[in-house]
Design a protein around this motif. Structure first.
Motif, mmCIF file in Angstrom:
data_model
loop_
_atom_site.group_PDB
_atom_site.id
_atom_site.type_symbol
_atom_site.label_atom_id
_atom_site.label_comp_id
_atom_site.label_asym_id
_atom_site.label_seq_id
_atom_site.Cartn_x
_atom_site.Cartn_y
_atom_site.Cartn_z
ATOM 1 N N VAL A 150 0.865 -1.188 0.000
ATOM 2 C CA VAL A 150 0.000 0.000 0.000
ATOM 3 C C VAL A 150 0.896 1.231 0.000
ATOM 4 C CG1 VAL A 150 -1.784 1.249 1.276
ATOM 5 C CG2 VAL A 150 -1.840 -1.246 1.182
ATOM 6 N N PHE A 151 0.552 2.176 -0.873
ATOM 7 C CA PHE A 151 1.351 3.396 -1.036
ATOM 8 C C PHE A 151 0.520 4.600 -0.594
ATOM 9 C CE2 PHE A 151 2.767 0.797 -4.901
ATOM 10 C CZ PHE A 151 3.836 0.218 -4.231
ATOM 11 N N PHE A 152 0.975 5.310 0.439
ATOM 12 C CA PHE A 152 0.260 6.494 0.917
ATOM 13 C C PHE A 152 0.920 7.747 0.347
ATOM 14 C CE2 PHE A 152 -1.294 9.861 3.420
ATOM 15 C CZ PHE A 152 -2.566 9.475 3.809
ATOM 16 N N GLU A 153 0.106 8.622 -0.232
ATOM 17 C CA GLU A 153 0.644 9.764 -0.970
ATOM 18 C C GLU A 153 0.380 11.100 -0.259
ATOM 19 O OE1 GLU A 153 -1.220 10.339 -4.798
ATOM 20 O OE2 GLU A 153 0.537 11.410 -5.562
ATOM 21 N N LEU A 162 -5.113 16.811 5.278
ATOM 22 C CA LEU A 162 -4.580 15.662 6.011
ATOM 23 C C LEU A 162 -3.360 15.102 5.296
ATOM 24 C CD1 LEU A 162 -8.017 13.924 6.638
ATOM 25 C CD2 LEU A 162 -6.566 14.895 8.427
ATOM 26 N N VAL A 163 -2.191 15.277 5.856
ATOM 27 C CA VAL A 163 -0.914 14.749 5.349
ATOM 28 C C VAL A 163 -0.524 15.400 4.016
ATOM 29 C CG1 VAL A 163 0.493 12.693 4.902
ATOM 30 C CG2 VAL A 163 -1.425 12.558 6.496
ATOM 31 N N ASN A 164 0.100 16.562 4.125
ATOM 32 C CA ASN A 164 0.531 17.317 2.943
ATOM 33 C C ASN A 164 2.014 17.122 2.606
ATOM 34 O OD1 ASN A 164 -1.470 19.780 4.439
ATOM 35 N ND2 ASN A 164 -2.054 18.714 2.581
ATOM 36 N N ASN A 180 3.975 -2.985 5.620
ATOM 37 C CA ASN A 180 3.418 -3.094 4.266
ATOM 38 C C ASN A 180 2.986 -1.728 3.714
ATOM 39 O OD1 ASN A 180 2.661 -4.798 2.082
ATOM 40 N ND2 ASN A 180 0.514 -4.481 2.632
ATOM 41 N N LEU A 181 3.224 -0.681 4.484
ATOM 42 C CA LEU A 181 2.803 0.665 4.078
ATOM 43 C C LEU A 181 4.027 1.513 3.728
ATOM 44 C CD1 LEU A 181 0.351 2.612 3.835
ATOM 45 C CD2 LEU A 181 0.794 3.280 6.201
ATOM 46 N N TYR A 182 3.987 2.098 2.527
ATOM 47 C CA TYR A 182 5.100 2.914 2.024
ATOM 48 C C TYR A 182 4.564 4.281 1.605
ATOM 49 C CZ TYR A 182 7.667 -1.471 1.736
ATOM 50 O OH TYR A 182 8.288 -2.654 2.049
ATOM 51 N N LEU A 183 5.485 5.203 1.303
ATOM 52 C CA LEU A 183 5.061 6.495 0.772
ATOM 53 C C LEU A 183 5.089 6.480 -0.748
ATOM 54 C CD1 LEU A 183 6.800 9.226 2.984
ATOM 55 C CD2 LEU A 183 4.448 8.353 3.116
#
Ligand code: LER
Ligand code: MN
Length: 274
Positions: A150-153, A162-164, A180-183
């Motif tokens: 999962v890629f969080f942008e 929320l998350v800039n 399992n979480l990446y940027l």
């Protein structure tokens, strides 16, 4: 061998988002394949059956590095932080469903961009952030079982509160606590939010899982004023070896925008990785 593979974001023609290819999938894939792209990032609204999509990708020899999901927020209002619990649950389910599609396509990661939602009446910042952490964790853990990342942008301030920034993204990763979480870093957003793009890339280091490229004006790389040679050097030094996925406003047309993207990135990559 090139240090990074190249893809471009392709969405269905009815997509209400401008920084993507909006042609028939067949025409988009054919064009990318003919120019020399390695993959296509597919923007998903209603997840299709994987079979026909896979055949088309195989026909054109293209991989899928990631699946974008933001259309589910734009078209259906599905958000991990919605004040409406039903919309939040549907958002979690939809992201996991897209994860299953990603697995069927050979391990394409799932992107959380606009589906994190925005601050709206009925949910204060603290509550929204805690919903974001909990629901992102649920998606990351379910997708780990399915076998996709999962890629969080981080997105710029004009799209969400929320998350800039990359620093806020790293904090979210820590608060979620899933391997399992990446940027997903995007040069268009970084150009607005980061003091020095290259420093933020180095700061994110091995937590970078996917990378969107667009020039300063969100046109094809080469049509604005970003220094892609410098950005890609920093990305290589940070240890990233994945895709550069062009999420751009397609102007003047698909062929020209894709060709400019390809040439600019190829030139910017020369000399990297030795
Ligand atoms: C999605 O990848 C993105 O970059 C956002 O700007 C969507 O609005
Ligand atoms: Mn992006």
């Amino acid at each position: 061998m090139r240090p990074f593979k190249l893809s471009m974001v392709v969405a269905p023609p009815q997509a209400k988002f401008e920084a993507v290819v909006r042609e028939s999938l067949e025409k988009a894939l054919r064009t990318l394949s003919e120019i020399g792209f390695d993959g296509a990032e597919i923007s998903i609204l209603d997840p299709p059956e994987p079979g026909p999509l896979k055949s088309l990708l195989d026909e054109y020899g293209l991989e899928v590095p990631a699946l974008s999901t933001g259309l589910n927020y734009i078209h259906y209002g599905l958000s991990l932080t919605s004040p409406d619990p039903e919309k939040r649950e549907k958002a979690v389910e939809r992201l996991i469903e897209i994860g299953r599609l990603g697995a069927a396509l050979g391990g394409a990661g799932v992107i959380i961009g606009l589906m994190r939602g925005r601050l709206v009446a009925g949910v204060d910042r603290e509550k929204a952030y805690s919903l974001l952490v909990d629901n992102t964790r649920r998606v990351a853990e379910a997708c780990e079982k399915i076998g996709v990342k999962v890629f969080f942008e981080p997105l710029n301030r004009y799209e969400t509160q929320l998350v800039n920034t990359v620093a806020e993204g790293l904090r979210l990763l820590e608060d979620v606590g899933s391997d399992n979480l990446y940027l997903l870093l995007d040069t268009f957003h970084m150009n607005i939010e980061e003091p020095v793009i290259e420093d933020s890339i180095r700061m994110a280091g091995e937590r970078i899982g996917h990378f969107h490229v667009a020039d300063s004006n969100r046109l094809a790389p080469g049509m604005g004023h970003l220094d892609f040679a410098s950005i890609l050097h920093a990305l290589w030094d940070a240890g990233y070896r994945g895709y550069l996925s062009a999420e751009i406003i397609v102007k003047p047309d698909l062929e020209a925008a894709a060709m400019t993207t390809y040439r600019t990135l190829k030139t910017a990559m020369s000399g990297i990785g030795g």
